[in-house]
Scaffold this motif. Structure first.
Motif, PDB file in Angstrom:
ATOM      1  N   ALA A  18       0.942  -1.213   0.029  1.00 61.90           N
ATOM      2  CA  ALA A  18       0.145  -0.229  -0.030  1.00 61.90           C
ATOM      3  C   ALA A  18       0.729   1.455  -0.017  1.00 61.90           C
ATOM      4  O   ALA A  18       0.327   2.359  -0.909  1.00 61.90           O
ATOM      5  CB  ALA A  18      -0.853   0.028   1.017  1.00 61.90           C
ATOM      6  N   VAL A  19       1.989   1.221   0.811  1.00 57.33           N
ATOM      7  CA  VAL A  19       2.947   2.510   0.730  1.00 57.33           C
ATOM      8  C   VAL A  19       3.401   2.556  -0.372  1.00 57.33           C
ATOM      9  O   VAL A  19       3.506   3.753  -1.080  1.00 57.33           O
ATOM     10  CB  VAL A  19       3.808   2.189   1.837  1.00 57.33           C
ATOM     11  CG1 VAL A  19       5.001   3.354   1.592  1.00 57.33           C
ATOM     12  CG2 VAL A  19       3.320   2.409   3.195  1.00 57.33           C
ATOM     13  N   VAL A  20       3.892   1.676  -1.116  1.00 53.52           N
ATOM     14  CA  VAL A  20       4.584   1.547  -2.551  1.00 53.52           C
ATOM     15  C   VAL A  20       3.707   2.014  -3.501  1.00 53.52           C
ATOM     16  O   VAL A  20       3.967   2.791  -4.329  1.00 53.52           O
ATOM     17  CB  VAL A  20       5.092   0.160  -2.899  1.00 53.52           C
ATOM     18  CG1 VAL A  20       5.771   0.109  -4.463  1.00 53.52           C
ATOM     19  CG2 VAL A  20       6.273  -0.198  -2.050  1.00 53.52           C
ATOM     20  N   PHE A  51      20.168   3.650  -5.027  1.00 47.38           N
ATOM     21  CA  PHE A  51      19.713   2.960  -6.105  1.00 47.38           C
ATOM     22  C   PHE A  51      18.490   3.325  -6.490  1.00 47.38           C
ATOM     23  O   PHE A  51      18.119   3.723  -7.501  1.00 47.38           O
ATOM     24  CB  PHE A  51      19.950   1.350  -5.934  1.00 47.38           C
ATOM     25  CG  PHE A  51      19.398   0.723  -7.007  1.00 47.38           C
ATOM     26  CD1 PHE A  51      19.970   0.548  -8.119  1.00 47.38           C
ATOM     27  CD2 PHE A  51      18.207   0.084  -6.770  1.00 47.38           C
ATOM     28  CE1 PHE A  51      19.593  -0.094  -9.244  1.00 47.38           C
ATOM     29  CE2 PHE A  51      17.825  -0.692  -7.886  1.00 47.38           C
ATOM     30  CZ  PHE A  51      18.378  -0.850  -9.212  1.00 47.38           C
ATOM     31  N   ALA A  52      17.462   3.362  -5.577  1.00 48.83           N
ATOM     32  CA  ALA A  52      16.003   3.860  -5.843  1.00 48.83           C
ATOM     33  C   ALA A  52      16.092   5.200  -6.473  1.00 48.83           C
ATOM     34  O   ALA A  52      15.405   5.539  -7.264  1.00 48.83           O
ATOM     35  CB  ALA A  52      15.068   3.502  -4.627  1.00 48.83           C
ATOM     36  N   TRP A  60      14.510   4.423 -18.846  1.00 46.88           N
ATOM     37  CA  TRP A  60      14.467   2.828 -19.265  1.00 46.88           C
ATOM     38  C   TRP A  60      13.900   2.033 -18.319  1.00 46.88           C
ATOM     39  O   TRP A  60      13.756   0.912 -18.518  1.00 46.88           O
ATOM     40  CB  TRP A  60      15.834   2.735 -19.784  1.00 46.88           C
ATOM     41  CG  TRP A  60      16.784   3.019 -18.985  1.00 46.88           C
ATOM     42  CD1 TRP A  60      17.860   3.837 -18.830  1.00 46.88           C
ATOM     43  CD2 TRP A  60      17.107   2.056 -17.540  1.00 46.88           C
ATOM     44  NE1 TRP A  60      18.465   3.839 -17.851  1.00 46.88           N
ATOM     45  CE2 TRP A  60      18.473   2.710 -17.036  1.00 46.88           C
ATOM     46  CE3 TRP A  60      16.843   0.882 -16.947  1.00 46.88           C
ATOM     47  CZ2 TRP A  60      19.075   2.519 -15.696  1.00 46.88           C
ATOM     48  CZ3 TRP A  60      17.203   0.400 -15.810  1.00 46.88           C
ATOM     49  CH2 TRP A  60      18.366   1.238 -15.233  1.00 46.88           C
ATOM     50  N   ALA A  61      13.566   2.349 -17.163  1.00 45.68           N
ATOM     51  CA  ALA A  61      13.218   1.648 -16.015  1.00 45.68           C
ATOM     52  C   ALA A  61      11.875   1.371 -16.109  1.00 45.68           C
ATOM     53  O   ALA A  61      10.979   2.412 -16.154  1.00 45.68           O
ATOM     54  CB  ALA A  61      13.749   2.302 -14.523  1.00 45.68           C
ATOM     55  N   GLY A  62      11.497   0.184 -16.176  1.00 44.67           N
ATOM     56  CA  GLY A  62      10.060  -0.356 -16.343  1.00 44.67           C
ATOM     57  C   GLY A  62       9.509  -0.124 -14.898  1.00 44.67           C
ATOM     58  O   GLY A  62      10.059  -0.046 -14.001  1.00 44.67           O
ATOM     59  N   ALA A  68       9.829  -2.455  -7.643  1.00 45.68           N
ATOM     60  CA  ALA A  68      10.916  -3.038  -6.617  1.00 45.68           C
ATOM     61  C   ALA A  68      11.959  -2.117  -6.004  1.00 45.68           C
ATOM     62  O   ALA A  68      12.052  -2.327  -4.764  1.00 45.68           O
ATOM     63  CB  ALA A  68      11.785  -4.240  -7.516  1.00 45.68           C
ATOM     64  N   ALA A  69      12.489  -1.236  -6.736  1.00 45.20           N
ATOM     65  CA  ALA A  69      13.205  -0.186  -5.964  1.00 45.20           C
ATOM     66  C   ALA A  69      12.795   0.631  -5.058  1.00 45.20           C
ATOM     67  O   ALA A  69      13.263   0.872  -3.926  1.00 45.20           O
ATOM     68  CB  ALA A  69      13.626   0.695  -7.197  1.00 45.20           C
ATOM     69  N   VAL A  70      11.427   1.071  -5.066  1.00 45.02           N
ATOM     70  CA  VAL A  70      10.693   1.555  -4.155  1.00 45.02           C
ATOM     71  C   VAL A  70      10.392   0.997  -2.920  1.00 45.02           C
ATOM     72  O   VAL A  70      10.537   1.471  -1.769  1.00 45.02           O
ATOM     73  CB  VAL A  70       9.257   2.327  -4.784  1.00 45.02           C
ATOM     74  CG1 VAL A  70       8.375   2.977  -3.523  1.00 45.02           C
ATOM     75  CG2 VAL A  70       9.657   3.454  -5.645  1.00 45.02           C
ATOM     76  N   ARG A  71       9.983  -0.428  -3.105  1.00 41.79           N
ATOM     77  CA  ARG A  71       9.700  -1.264  -2.191  1.00 41.79           C
ATOM     78  C   ARG A  71      10.969  -1.542  -1.254  1.00 41.79           C
ATOM     79  O   ARG A  71      10.815  -1.714  -0.165  1.00 41.79           O
ATOM     80  CB  ARG A  71       9.459  -2.619  -2.788  1.00 41.79           C
ATOM     81  CG  ARG A  71       9.086  -3.887  -1.511  1.00 41.79           C
ATOM     82  CD  ARG A  71       8.672  -4.945  -2.253  1.00 41.79           C
ATOM     83  NE  ARG A  71       8.472  -6.078  -1.215  1.00 41.79           N
ATOM     84  CZ  ARG A  71       7.439  -6.239  -0.258  1.00 41.79           C
ATOM     85  NH1 ARG A  71       6.442  -5.126  -0.527  1.00 41.79           N
ATOM     86  NH2 ARG A  71       7.417  -7.025   0.850  1.00 41.79           N
ATOM     87  N   ALA A  72      12.453  -1.523  -2.004  1.00 43.25           N
ATOM     88  CA  ALA A  72      13.378  -1.630  -1.079  1.00 43.25           C
ATOM     89  C   ALA A  72      13.935  -0.626  -0.411  1.00 43.25           C
ATOM     90  O   ALA A  72      14.153  -0.888   0.775  1.00 43.25           O
ATOM     91  CB  ALA A  72      14.719  -1.976  -2.307  1.00 43.25           C
TER      92      ALA A  72
END
Length: 82
Positions: A18-20, A51-52, A60-62, A68-72
């Motif tokens: 939900a946060v992501v 990284f995020a 180019w980031a899908g 995944a980056a936001v979740r990390a």
């Protein structure tokens, strides 16, 4: 860290999702409440995660890679207690 809350079952995976989702829908959403009495600013979490932060500015980031980056970033951030 948010990861610690997940490990101790104070929050569940749906809370993190939900946060992501809130951040991906509106990166300027501000702090988001989740779980039982926690809040986190996903934009700040992304900004503090090298990284995020870099990835979110890459054309180019899908969608899945961004998610995944936001979740990390959210998992490694320290949430506040309400």
């Amino acid at each position: 860290m948010t990861l610690d809350l997940l490990d101790t079952l104070r929050i569940v995976d749906d809370d993190v999702t939900a946060v992501v989702d809130a951040y991906l829908a509106d990166p300027s959403c501000g702090p988001v409440g989740f779980g039982e009495g926690y809040r986190i600013d996903p934009a700040l979490a992304v900004a503090e995660h090298p990284f995020a932060d870099t990835l979110m500015r890459r054309s180019w980031a899908g969608d899945e890679l961004r998610r995944a980056a936001v979740r990390a970033a959210v998992m490694l951030a320290v949430p506040e207690r309400d």
